[in-house]
Motif scaffolding. Structure first.
Motif, PDB file in Angstrom:
ATOM      1  N   ALA A  16      36.950 -69.794   1.088  1.00  0.00           N
ATOM      2  CA  ALA A  16      35.672 -70.436   1.541  1.00  0.00           C
ATOM      3  C   ALA A  16      35.472 -69.711   2.850  1.00  0.00           C
ATOM      4  CB  ALA A  16      35.940 -71.892   1.960  1.00  0.00           C
ATOM      5  N   GLY A  17      36.514 -69.366   3.644  1.00  0.00           N
ATOM      6  CA  GLY A  17      36.137 -68.580   4.853  1.00  0.00           C
ATOM      7  C   GLY A  17      35.473 -67.313   4.838  1.00  0.00           C
ATOM      8  N   VAL A  18      36.140 -66.453   3.618  1.00  0.00           N
ATOM      9  CA  VAL A  18      35.591 -65.123   3.380  1.00  0.00           C
ATOM     10  C   VAL A  18      34.308 -65.174   2.790  1.00  0.00           C
ATOM     11  CG1 VAL A  18      35.878 -63.186   1.747  1.00  0.00           C
ATOM     12  CG2 VAL A  18      37.985 -64.138   2.872  1.00  0.00           C
ATOM     13  N   LEU A  19      33.977 -66.113   1.978  1.00  0.00           N
ATOM     14  CA  LEU A  19      32.668 -66.244   1.311  1.00  0.00           C
ATOM     15  C   LEU A  19      31.539 -66.624   2.522  1.00  0.00           C
ATOM     16  CD1 LEU A  19      31.120 -66.359  -1.363  1.00  0.00           C
ATOM     17  CD2 LEU A  19      31.621 -68.977  -1.608  1.00  0.00           C
ATOM     18  N   GLU A  20      31.895 -67.506   3.395  1.00  0.00           N
ATOM     19  CA  GLU A  20      30.891 -67.850   4.327  1.00  0.00           C
ATOM     20  C   GLU A  20      30.710 -66.770   5.530  1.00  0.00           C
ATOM     21  OE1 GLU A  20      32.580 -71.140   6.550  1.00  0.00           O
ATOM     22  OE2 GLU A  20      33.539 -70.182   7.987  1.00  0.00           O
ATOM     23  N   ALA A  21      31.768 -66.000   5.657  1.00  0.00           N
ATOM     24  CA  ALA A  21      31.621 -64.873   6.523  1.00  0.00           C
ATOM     25  C   ALA A  21      30.591 -63.958   6.072  1.00  0.00           C
ATOM     26  CB  ALA A  21      33.132 -64.179   6.768  1.00  0.00           C
ATOM     27  N   LEU A  22      30.580 -63.413   4.660  1.00  0.00           N
ATOM     28  CA  LEU A  22      29.980 -62.580   4.151  1.00  0.00           C
ATOM     29  C   LEU A  22      28.630 -62.841   3.962  1.00  0.00           C
ATOM     30  CD1 LEU A  22      32.515 -60.862   1.432  1.00  0.00           C
ATOM     31  CD2 LEU A  22      31.533 -60.017   3.820  1.00  0.00           C
ATOM     32  N   GLN A  56      50.040 -74.028  -0.853  1.00  0.00           N
ATOM     33  CA  GLN A  56      49.703 -72.793  -1.027  1.00  0.00           C
ATOM     34  C   GLN A  56      48.107 -72.938  -1.748  1.00  0.00           C
ATOM     35  OE1 GLN A  56      52.335 -74.250  -2.247  1.00  0.00           O
ATOM     36  NE2 GLN A  56      54.076 -72.826  -1.555  1.00  0.00           N
ATOM     37  N   GLY A  57      48.006 -73.588  -2.510  1.00  0.00           N
ATOM     38  CA  GLY A  57      46.344 -73.755  -3.254  1.00  0.00           C
ATOM     39  C   GLY A  57      45.331 -74.077  -2.297  1.00  0.00           C
ATOM     40  N   ARG A  58      45.825 -74.963  -1.146  1.00  0.00           N
ATOM     41  CA  ARG A  58      44.995 -75.302  -0.381  1.00  0.00           C
ATOM     42  C   ARG A  58      44.742 -74.243   0.594  1.00  0.00           C
ATOM     43  NH1 ARG A  58      43.381 -80.297   1.033  1.00  0.00           N
ATOM     44  NH2 ARG A  58      45.079 -81.217  -0.414  1.00  0.00           N
ATOM     45  N   LEU A  59      45.747 -73.481   1.156  1.00  0.00           N
ATOM     46  CA  LEU A  59      45.398 -72.346   2.173  1.00  0.00           C
ATOM     47  C   LEU A  59      44.524 -71.396   1.363  1.00  0.00           C
ATOM     48  CD1 LEU A  59      49.068 -71.765   3.421  1.00  0.00           C
ATOM     49  CD2 LEU A  59      46.974 -72.067   4.823  1.00  0.00           C
ATOM     50  N   MET A  60      44.791 -71.023   0.017  1.00  0.00           N
ATOM     51  CA  MET A  60      43.948 -70.280  -0.643  1.00  0.00           C
ATOM     52  C   MET A  60      42.630 -70.426  -0.839  1.00  0.00           C
ATOM     53  SD  MET A  60      46.580 -68.848  -3.589  1.00  0.00           S
ATOM     54  CE  MET A  60      45.594 -67.913  -4.540  1.00  0.00           C
ATOM     55  N   ALA A  61      42.252 -71.839  -0.996  1.00  0.00           N
ATOM     56  CA  ALA A  61      40.972 -72.279  -0.968  1.00  0.00           C
ATOM     57  C   ALA A  61      40.114 -72.226   0.301  1.00  0.00           C
ATOM     58  CB  ALA A  61      40.926 -73.749  -1.455  1.00  0.00           C
ATOM     59  N   GLY A  62      40.767 -72.489   1.166  1.00  0.00           N
ATOM     60  CA  GLY A  62      40.251 -72.383   2.616  1.00  0.00           C
ATOM     61  C   GLY A  62      40.040 -71.210   3.049  1.00  0.00           C
ATOM     62  N   PHE A  63      40.924 -69.867   2.720  1.00  0.00           N
ATOM     63  CA  PHE A  63      40.720 -68.601   2.992  1.00  0.00           C
ATOM     64  C   PHE A  63      39.462 -67.932   2.277  1.00  0.00           C
ATOM     65  CE2 PHE A  63      41.199 -64.029   2.724  1.00  0.00           C
ATOM     66  CZ  PHE A  63      41.605 -63.739   3.947  1.00  0.00           C
ATOM     67  N   MET A  69      38.132 -61.487   8.605  1.00  0.00           N
ATOM     68  CA  MET A  69      39.437 -61.842   8.965  1.00  0.00           C
ATOM     69  C   MET A  69      39.480 -63.069   9.793  1.00  0.00           C
ATOM     70  SD  MET A  69      41.405 -59.708   7.349  1.00  0.00           S
ATOM     71  CE  MET A  69      42.706 -60.439   8.346  1.00  0.00           C
ATOM     72  N   ARG A  70      38.558 -63.083  10.503  1.00  0.00           N
ATOM     73  CA  ARG A  70      38.448 -64.558  11.636  1.00  0.00           C
ATOM     74  C   ARG A  70      38.229 -65.575  10.741  1.00  0.00           C
ATOM     75  NH1 ARG A  70      33.286 -65.953  15.270  1.00  0.00           N
ATOM     76  NH2 ARG A  70      32.781 -66.171  13.336  1.00  0.00           N
ATOM     77  N   ASN A  71      37.077 -65.746   9.914  1.00  0.00           N
ATOM     78  CA  ASN A  71      36.904 -66.810   9.303  1.00  0.00           C
ATOM     79  C   ASN A  71      37.758 -67.275   8.089  1.00  0.00           C
ATOM     80  OD1 ASN A  71      34.337 -66.343  10.469  1.00  0.00           O
ATOM     81  ND2 ASN A  71      33.229 -67.900   9.486  1.00  0.00           N
ATOM     82  N   GLY A  72      38.148 -66.211   7.401  1.00  0.00           N
ATOM     83  CA  GLY A  72      39.197 -66.577   6.406  1.00  0.00           C
ATOM     84  C   GLY A  72      40.329 -67.345   6.855  1.00  0.00           C
ATOM     85  N   THR A  73      40.904 -66.633   7.873  1.00  0.00           N
ATOM     86  CA  THR A  73      42.100 -67.309   8.574  1.00  0.00           C
ATOM     87  C   THR A  73      41.878 -68.619   9.165  1.00  0.00           C
ATOM     88  OG1 THR A  73      42.913 -64.911   9.051  1.00  0.00           O
ATOM     89  CG2 THR A  73      44.001 -66.566  10.248  1.00  0.00           C
TER      90      THR A  73
END
Length: 309
Positions: free
Chosen positions: A118-124, A109-116, A178-182
């Motif tokens: 990172a994806g949200v941050l890079e998207a914005l 769960q922690g790995r999923l949250m960390a990836g999400f 949404m795309r990058n976070g997922t």
């Protein structure tokens, strides 16, 4: 047990992850830009001018020259370099934050949250403004400068800010988030799983994968995201391509765009450009991880496994 716990707490610092990702991004961009141009043209094709990937590529080459397949390379390469640096570095920071303070282990769960995260941050921060510029450049047809609205990435960014305001560079931010976070939640989790299952590789163990091993893991990890996030990617492209300066906007937001595309073009239109995405993203991840794993693997072997406990 104490030695195992101590070793498990030793991880690659975020700056090394960022460096490895940025170098991998440079190599990836140089190799795969033509596929990204074809993907963008297919996603923007509402009239059915292109009959498929090969027809789209040959039409671009015949009408605009081979160089047109590398349109938008400068913002694309810069965007990938910065994106991967931020993605890999921020994911390492988030993973550290989500690790168990006693054992130093990271839960699924922690790995999923960390990836999400990172994806949200890079998207914005990185992806949205660079992709707005890239897509505006890629949708232009022809190579004659006098016929092009945007003369280059800097000119394009200035025009968007002048005509649409600073927020014009963040058109399509919602579906991009949404795309990058997922995507990143799935990608980091899958890459770690494939490394463990296929090669018995665990982060911090000092084992350096062969480039071909990294490419297989990266390729497999990069396949699920495009299928799951196809509608977000199509909507993102449509929202980024429309300009306020040329009349009323066709799409008013993410959900309106999804509904409009579905009503006018059918459900399958929400996955337009999926094949070229699958031709670009998994190979791109394979290339990036082949480079990144060599750098981080060298660091692990040199500074972690040989360091005194």
């Amino acid at each position: 047990m104490a030695e195992e716990n101590s070793r498990s707490k030793k991880t690659i610092p975020p700056y090394m992850k960022a460096i490895s990702g940025s170098l991998g991004g440079i190599v990836e961009a140089s190799c795969l830009q033509p596929i990204d141009v074809i993907k963008t043209r297919l996603q923007l094709d509402r009239a059915g001018a292109y009959k498929g990937i090969a027809h789209c590529g040959s039409t671009i080459v015949n009408n605009e020259g081979v160089r047109a397949l590398w349109k938008g390379l400068t913002p694309f390469a810069t965007h990938l370099t910065l994106k991967y640096a931020l993605r890999m570095g921020s994911n390492a920071v988030f993973q550290t934050a989500f690790k168990d303070s006693e054992t130093g282990k990271l839960s699924p769960q922690g790995r999923l949250m960390a990836g999400f995260g990172a994806g949200v941050l890079e998207a914005l921060v990185i992806v949205t403004p660079f992709e707005v510029v890239k897509i505006r450049l890629q949708q232009q047809r022809g190579l004659s400068p006098e016929l092009l609205r945007y003369k280059g990435p800097v000119h394009c960014a200035r025009m968007i800010v002048r005509e649409e305001g600073v927020l014009g560079l963040w058109a399509g931010a919602s579906p991009t988030v949404m795309r990058n976070g997922t995507n990143q939640a799935a990608m980091f989790t899958a890459k770690n799983a494939f490394d463990t299952i296929l090669w018995k590789k665990h982060e911090g163990d000092g084992k350096v994968l062969h480039p071909w091993q990294s490419m297989i893991s990266g390729f497999l990890a990069g396949t699920a995201g495009p299928i799951c996030t196809g509608p977000f990617d199509v909507v993102k492209t449509r929202l980024m391509a429309q300009s306020k300066s040329v009349g009323e906007l066709k799409y008013r937001g993410m959900f309106h765009a999804i509904a409009t595309i579905h009503a006018e073009e059918g459900l399958r239109a929400l996955w337009k450009g999926l094949i070229p995405r699958l031709m670009r993203i998994p190979p791109g991840q394979a290339i990036m991880w082949a480079v990144a794993d060599q750098i981080t693997g060298f660091y692990e072997r040199t500074y972690l496994t040989n360091a005194p406990l």
